[in-house]
Structures are given as C-alpha cells and as structure tokens.
Design an enzyme around this catalytic site. Sequence first.
Site, mmCIF file in Angstrom:
data_model
loop_
_atom_site.group_PDB
_atom_site.id
_atom_site.type_symbol
_atom_site.label_atom_id
_atom_site.label_comp_id
_atom_site.label_asym_id
_atom_site.label_seq_id
_atom_site.Cartn_x
_atom_site.Cartn_y
_atom_site.Cartn_z
ATOM 1 N N HIS A 1 70.107 37.908 -47.824
ATOM 2 C CA HIS A 1 69.901 37.498 -49.138
ATOM 3 C C HIS A 1 68.488 37.923 -49.835
ATOM 4 O O HIS A 1 67.368 37.868 -49.105
ATOM 5 C CB HIS A 1 70.099 36.058 -49.057
ATOM 6 C CG HIS A 1 70.245 35.478 -50.426
ATOM 7 N ND1 HIS A 1 71.341 35.490 -51.098
ATOM 8 C CD2 HIS A 1 69.305 34.736 -51.246
ATOM 9 C CE1 HIS A 1 71.115 34.671 -52.367
ATOM 10 N NE2 HIS A 1 69.816 34.550 -52.596
ATOM 11 N N ASP B 1 74.110 29.683 -48.079
ATOM 12 C CA ASP B 1 72.829 30.234 -47.848
ATOM 13 C C ASP B 1 71.820 28.994 -47.317
ATOM 14 O O ASP B 1 70.436 29.209 -47.795
ATOM 15 C CB ASP B 1 72.245 30.662 -49.420
ATOM 16 C CG ASP B 1 73.029 31.748 -49.994
ATOM 17 O OD1 ASP B 1 73.506 32.665 -48.760
ATOM 18 O OD2 ASP B 1 72.863 32.190 -51.060
HETATM 19 C C1 GAR Z 1 71.698 43.085 -51.040
HETATM 20 O O1 GAR Z 1 70.255 43.130 -51.715
HETATM 21 C C2 GAR Z 1 71.806 41.724 -50.643
HETATM 22 O O2 GAR Z 1 70.591 40.973 -50.159
HETATM 23 C C3 GAR Z 1 72.473 41.082 -51.638
HETATM 24 O O3 GAR Z 1 73.421 42.042 -52.150
HETATM 25 C C4 GAR Z 1 72.726 43.462 -52.000
HETATM 26 C C5 GAR Z 1 73.641 44.330 -51.583
HETATM 27 O O4 GAR Z 1 73.258 45.536 -51.417
HETATM 28 N N1 GAR Z 1 73.426 39.913 -51.287
HETATM 29 C C6 GAR Z 1 73.451 38.715 -52.200
HETATM 30 O O5 GAR Z 1 73.031 38.648 -52.786
HETATM 31 C C7 GAR Z 1 74.086 37.644 -51.227
HETATM 32 N N2 GAR Z 1 74.103 36.572 -51.986
HETATM 33 P P1 GAR Z 1 73.970 46.713 -50.547
HETATM 34 O O6 GAR Z 1 75.502 46.812 -51.009
HETATM 35 O O7 GAR Z 1 73.322 48.010 -51.304
HETATM 36 O O8 GAR Z 1 73.606 46.692 -49.325
#
Ligand code: GAR
Length: 195
Positions: free
Chosen positions: A109, A146
């Site tokens: 997260h 979370d």
């Molecule tokens: C990441 O920054 C992750 O931490 C976030 O989504 C992004 C996905 O990036 N997750 C959340 O916000 C969960 N609540 P990615 O698809 O490039 O790995």
Amino acid sequence: MPLRLGVLVSGRGSNLRALIEAASAPAYPAQIVLVCANKEAPALEHARAAGIPWAVFHRADYPDRTARDLAMAVHLQQHRTELVVCAGYDEVLRPAFTRAFSGRIINVHPSLLPDFAGTMDAPARALAAGVGETGCTVHLVTEEVDRGPVLGYRVVPVVSGDTPDRLHARIQAEEHRLLPEVVRGIAERRIPLPR
Ligand code: GAR
C-alpha cells in the site's frame, strides 16, 4: 523448495514486474506460480512476457463477488499457492477468500499505514493532507481493510513541487525494493507469518 506465490493485480503491474525480476535470480527463495487479475489489466503483459500462468476473474462471470473470489481462491489452490501477494489489486477480498488463505495474504500500500488506508489514491491524500513524509507499507491482509500487521515499510519524503503522480512514482521506487525483500523474508522465515 521456493515459496509458491500467487500475485493479484489490477493495474500497470510495476510491482509484479519487480517480483518477476527478483524471482529470476537463481538464489531467490520464491517463485510466481500464478497471476490473477479482476480485469484485463496491463499487468498481465508482464506475466505473459515471463511465461507465467495467468487468469482473469471478471466479476460479471459470477453471481456475486463472493463466488468470484472463491473461484479465484480455488484456482490459486490448484496451483499450490503458498502465499498470495496483492500487488495493486483494487478490490477488497471477500471473507471467503481471506479465510481460504488466512495468514497467507500480503498487500503493498502506498502510504505509511494506518495513514491513508482503504483507497487506491493514498499519495494524493497524503499531498492533500500536507504531510512532510509518507511512504509504503507491506502488511498482512486480514478481514479489516489495510489494518493487518505491518511486515515492512519505507519512508518517502514529500518535496516541494510534488504532484500525486510524482510522489507516487517515488513511493513506487521504494515499493519495488520493499515487496521482494518482504517476500524473501517470509520465504526465509525471518518474517514470521501467523500459524
Ligand atoms: C501500487 O502503488 C500499490 O501500492 C497500490 O497500487 C499501485 C499499483 O501499482 N495499491 C493500493 O493503493 C492498494 N490500496 P502497480 O500496478 O504498478 O504495481
């Protein structure tokens, strides 16, 4: 035997790519056995390019979200998944899923939890709140969104001129190191999971 990972994705998949890269090192103690998405996500390209089995579980193909999540859990079990990694998965897993993999699901997260929990726009919320620093957290997934135990985190300062995208990009650079490190720690049993 390397720890068998199932990775859940919804977005671009940069964290999936970081895990694929880490797992390509011969000494890395985990391997990705399945990638699951809830939509046709760009992340799936990384699985296809690496020759990793993948599957999409469209909500519309099931009577409800519980049925969809159960089908995904069964598919992960059929691939003998030992640890589920949520890497940009944009839905809350139903209790049927979290029970099936109880104590065996982690999530990354983009904030220092418990701050800015529960949504996909934590970097924008951190900027709006005017905090001086934020970061990323890898935590155990429980039924409370979370709020599961923190397994690792990195601090990222907010700098002048930051936009949500710029801040998120710097947070993601840390995520790409943190997530493979935490998975390694779990595989090597330095980071204990509940029994
Ligand atoms: C990441 O920054 C992750 O931490 C976030 O989504 C992004 C996905 O990036 N997750 C959340 O916000 C969960 N609540 P990615 O698809 O490039 O790995």
